[in-house]
Design an enzyme around this catalytic site. Sequence first.
Site, PDB file in Angstrom:
ATOM      1  CB  CYS A 137     -11.257   1.140   2.242  1.00 48.25           C
ATOM      2  SG  CYS A 137     -10.290  -0.159   1.470  1.00 48.25           S
ATOM      3  CB  SER A 183      -0.903   0.015   1.234  1.00 53.29           C
ATOM      4  OG  SER A 183      -0.117   0.126   2.415  1.00 53.29           O
ATOM      5  CB  SER A 209       1.731  -3.471   3.002  1.00 54.11           C
ATOM      6  OG  SER A 209       2.155  -2.192   2.574  1.00 54.11           O
ATOM      7  CB  CYS A 264     -12.695  -2.137   0.932  1.00 53.20           C
ATOM      8  SG  CYS A 264     -11.242  -1.826  -0.074  1.00 53.20           S
ATOM      9  N   GLY A 322       2.562   1.858   2.786  1.00 56.30           N
ATOM     10  CA  GLY A 322       2.687   2.099   4.213  1.00 56.30           C
ATOM     11  C   GLY A 322       3.654   1.135   4.870  1.00 56.30           C
TER      12      GLY A 322
END
Length: 287
Positions: free
Chosen positions: A204, A18, A23, A108, A20
Amino acid sequence: MIPSREPCPAAAVTVGLSGGVDSAVAALLLKRQGYQVSGVFMKNWEDDDSEDHCCPARADLIDAVAVAERIGIEVDAVCFAAEYRERVFASFLRDLGLGRTPNPDVVCNREVKFKLFLDHALARGAECIATGHYARIARQGGRYRLLKGADHDKDQSYFLYTLGQAQLGRALFPLGGLTKPEVRRLAREAGLSVHDKRDSTGICFIGERPFQAFLARYLAPRPGEIRTVEGKTVGEHPGVFYFTLGQRAGLRIGGVAGAAESAWYVVAKDLDNDVLIVAQGQSIRSS
C-alpha cells in the site's frame, strides 16, 4: 437479505483520488449523483522519490489531476509520509522480522485512509469520504455493516474489516455494486484517460518493486538452510522473513536430486535457527 445502502447522505464528499480508474469512477459517479465532490491525492512514501522506475507517485498525481479536470472537481495533494512510516511500515517490518505474514493494506486502511485522510477531509468541511474500494455498507438496527462487493473477483471488504462504526458511518463506496468491467466501461465512456490503466499491486502506497531487494534496505539478510520436514537440506535462503507459509514461487529448489518432481511449498519457519522448512505437494496432500 440485508439491503445495501450508502450510510452517509452527505452534500460534501471528499474522494481519495489515487490516479487509478477505480477512484476516478467513484468521483465521477458521486458528481453525477449531485454531491459536492472534491478530491485528495495522498502521497505517503518518500524514501526513494529519486528512483522513478519504482516510484510512480508523480505519474499517479498527474493522472489524478487529469481525472479531476475532466470531471470538473478540485483536487489537493497531502502527504502523510511520516505517519505512514510510523503507523504502517514500522509494524510491517516488525511483523516480518517475527516471521509473520503481515497485511499492510489492512493497517493502511485503518490508520491512513480512514483515519488521517478522514480527519483531514472533515477538517476541510467534508461530511464524508469516498474511495474506490469494491465493498458495500448497509445500515441495520442503527448500526452499519460492511458487506462484500458485488464483484466477487474484486471484493475488498477483507482489507476494510478493522473499520468501526465511526469510519463506516462517514464512508461511501460508490463501486460496491459494480464489476470491474463496468467500471472501466464507465471510465471509457466518460473520456477518463485512466480507463485502461492497469491495477496497482504491491505494498500500500509503496507499490511494486523487487521484494527481496527492497526489504534488504530495512531488514538485514539472515541466510540459512532450506530443509524438508524430514530434516534434509535441499537449498539455501536469504532470510526466512522473505517467505510466507504456503509459498511456492522463488524457492529455487526445483529438481532436487533424489526427489520427485512435484512442487515444493513452505510449511514452517524456524526463526531461532534461520531454517525454512518445505514439503512437496504430494506430502502436503497426504498429511
